[in-house]
Design a protein around this motif. Sequence first.
Motif, PDB file in Angstrom:
ATOM      1  N   CYS A  86      56.470  21.560  33.510  1.00  0.00           N
ATOM      2  CA  CYS A  86      55.405  21.026  34.384  1.00  0.00           C
ATOM      3  C   CYS A  86      55.871  21.204  35.827  1.00  0.00           C
ATOM      4  CB  CYS A  86      55.152  19.557  34.064  1.00  0.00           C
ATOM      5  SG  CYS A  86      54.715  19.279  32.342  1.00  0.00           S
ATOM      6  N   LEU A  87      56.150  22.421  36.179  1.00  0.00           N
ATOM      7  CA  LEU A  87      56.798  22.724  37.460  1.00  0.00           C
ATOM      8  C   LEU A  87      55.793  23.265  38.468  1.00  0.00           C
ATOM      9  CD1 LEU A  87      59.809  24.382  35.682  1.00  0.00           C
ATOM     10  CD2 LEU A  87      59.957  22.354  37.136  1.00  0.00           C
ATOM     11  N   PRO A  88      56.116  23.129  39.761  1.00  0.00           N
ATOM     12  CA  PRO A  88      55.194  23.649  40.766  1.00  0.00           C
ATOM     13  C   PRO A  88      55.086  25.173  40.709  1.00  0.00           C
ATOM     14  CG  PRO A  88      56.962  22.333  41.773  1.00  0.00           C
ATOM     15  CD  PRO A  88      57.317  22.510  40.334  1.00  0.00           C
ATOM     16  N   THR A  89      53.877  25.673  40.888  1.00  0.00           N
ATOM     17  CA  THR A  89      53.655  27.123  40.989  1.00  0.00           C
ATOM     18  C   THR A  89      52.810  27.350  42.245  1.00  0.00           C
ATOM     19  OG1 THR A  89      51.674  26.916  39.594  1.00  0.00           O
ATOM     20  CG2 THR A  89      53.714  27.566  38.503  1.00  0.00           C
ATOM     21  N   PRO A  90      53.443  27.185  43.432  1.00  0.00           N
ATOM     22  CA  PRO A  90      52.665  27.258  44.673  1.00  0.00           C
ATOM     23  C   PRO A  90      52.137  28.659  44.948  1.00  0.00           C
ATOM     24  CG  PRO A  90      55.022  27.130  45.132  1.00  0.00           C
ATOM     25  CD  PRO A  90      54.879  26.986  43.647  1.00  0.00           C
ATOM     26  N   ASP A  91      51.220  28.717  45.883  1.00  0.00           N
ATOM     27  CA  ASP A  91      50.717  30.009  46.350  1.00  0.00           C
ATOM     28  C   ASP A  91      51.874  30.737  47.030  1.00  0.00           C
ATOM     29  OD1 ASP A  91      49.536  32.091  47.685  1.00  0.00           O
ATOM     30  OD2 ASP A  91      47.829  30.924  48.396  1.00  0.00           O
ATOM     31  N   SER A 123      52.287  24.214  33.408  1.00  0.00           N
ATOM     32  CA  SER A 123      51.928  24.615  34.769  1.00  0.00           C
ATOM     33  C   SER A 123      50.891  25.734  34.672  1.00  0.00           C
ATOM     34  CB  SER A 123      53.136  25.167  35.519  1.00  0.00           C
ATOM     35  OG  SER A 123      54.299  24.455  35.215  1.00  0.00           O
ATOM     36  N   THR A 124      50.066  25.862  35.718  1.00  0.00           N
ATOM     37  CA  THR A 124      49.108  26.976  35.756  1.00  0.00           C
ATOM     38  C   THR A 124      49.869  28.226  36.140  1.00  0.00           C
ATOM     39  OG1 THR A 124      47.417  25.441  36.434  1.00  0.00           O
ATOM     40  CG2 THR A 124      46.948  27.766  36.805  1.00  0.00           C
ATOM     41  N   VAL A 125      49.942  29.173  35.209  1.00  0.00           N
ATOM     42  CA  VAL A 125      50.782  30.358  35.443  1.00  0.00           C
ATOM     43  C   VAL A 125      49.988  31.634  35.185  1.00  0.00           C
ATOM     44  CG1 VAL A 125      53.010  29.262  34.971  1.00  0.00           C
ATOM     45  CG2 VAL A 125      51.675  30.171  33.073  1.00  0.00           C
ATOM     46  N   PRO A 126      50.309  32.702  35.905  1.00  0.00           N
ATOM     47  CA  PRO A 126      49.571  33.963  35.729  1.00  0.00           C
ATOM     48  C   PRO A 126      49.669  34.505  34.310  1.00  0.00           C
ATOM     49  CG  PRO A 126      50.994  34.066  37.648  1.00  0.00           C
ATOM     50  CD  PRO A 126      51.324  32.796  36.945  1.00  0.00           C
ATOM     51  N   VAL A 127      48.680  35.316  33.986  1.00  0.00           N
ATOM     52  CA  VAL A 127      48.670  35.952  32.670  1.00  0.00           C
ATOM     53  C   VAL A 127      49.925  36.805  32.532  1.00  0.00           C
ATOM     54  CG1 VAL A 127      47.368  37.444  31.126  1.00  0.00           C
ATOM     55  CG2 VAL A 127      46.172  36.035  32.819  1.00  0.00           C
ATOM     56  N   GLY A 128      50.607  36.641  31.421  1.00  0.00           N
ATOM     57  CA  GLY A 128      51.833  37.406  31.190  1.00  0.00           C
ATOM     58  C   GLY A 128      53.080  36.554  31.368  1.00  0.00           C
TER      59      GLY A 128
END
Length: 438
Positions: A86-91, A123-128
Amino acid sequence: MSVGRIAVIGTGYVGLTSGACLASLGHQVVCGDVDAAKVAAMSRGEVPILEPGLDEMMARGLQSGNLTFVHGAAAAAAGARYILLCLPTPDGGDGRADLRIVHDVVAQIGPLLDPGAILVTKSTVPVGTAQDITETVDRADVAVVSNPEFLQEGTAVRNFMNPDRIVVGSTDRAAALAVAELYRDLGAPSVVTSAESSELIKYAANAFLAMKLSFINSIGALAETVGADVAEIADGMGFDERIGSKFLRTGPGWGGSCFPKDTKALATIAADHHVSFPLLEATYVSNDQAQDRLADKVRAAAGGSLCGVRIALWGLTFKAGTDDLRDSPALAVALRLAAEGAVLQGFDPAISKDVTAARDRPEITVVPDPYTAAAGAAVLVILTEWPVFGELDLLEVGRVMPGRVIVDGRGMIDDETAAAAGFSLVPIGRPAHHIVPA
Ligand code: UGA
């Protein structure tokens, strides 16, 4: 039968809410965070964020022993069967999510994991990303499952305990089903997919909701000019089950830590894969326009110029029920006003410190009550939908505020109430009704 211990890595609002709620379902949960002082505070039952119901949930977890907090990812992950990231995935600055924290943590804990452990990306993470994590961990006995969260700040506990669905995606179907089992008592349907679909579901859901909001905000602009009312239109549209009545409230644009970042990240994912997706760009361009329109109304209410004009702002957070200022549309509107020389005084039930000027932030003197914010102001602007703003004594506001205009960016006040207190009301999403103020 115990399903095995759950480690939650990262105690932001997703990690902390997930950890406390999973503990309330009877699971053994250990939450790890890099911030030792925060870990100590949480171990004493102190909740670092404003999230209704979380304090009771945490207190019960601590008391029962189902919930504990430890310093560092390794201490939490060692011996756990499920490791929820549940880690940050900033821009990352180029529209892409910055995954350095996720990869650093995975590289650190990978060798320590028990055989059979399941790494879960919340966390919201890119596909892949699930595939990348699988390669980083490089262990055949450790599975990776994507399990995005759909919590809203301010109602996160309620959302967790009453989910619309549980999404789990992996190349390892048994591991995905095992993760879905953690939520069995919540009785929600499970959507079991590939890791790629699961990762994309999260972006698609957020971008779709942002698009819905941009759409209704543009309908609101049209309604103002043709003499219609966006609230009536939303009612008429919302009864159609294919559309649904939620997320049709017009306002000063959408914001927060997720929609802006995720809409842009999805646009970047599409561009990276050479897929034309013009709706996404239109979604955030429309959002900027909604903020421009509100600033235009304030300037017009101030008589055409904002230079040196004192403006009262009610509401600074990105929505009611949270103390989060990240990508707040209220601040985006305020930034436009400040750029034209307005002097800003703000009140927000959840904010006590002044907002300091930065590239994307205006300077706002924050005061402890709404009447002080209005003192000396030419225009009062309502920017966040805190229910209290619909209940305040406008006669009292009129006594301290020389200006006689309220710009209501959230549809909190009706024309008659404003007029009875001597104000004219500038609404959004419908034309102003010219009631002569008392
Ligand atoms: C959003 C999603 O709603 C969650 O499902 C998701 O899990 C979360 O992002 C995330 O990705 O972590 P949140 O950022 O808490 O949740 O904010 P929302 O409640 O969705 O509100 C977003 C913005 O839309 C706010 O600025 C709010 O004021 C605005 N909004 C919302 C409106 O202007 N009108 C509406 O009718 C609803």
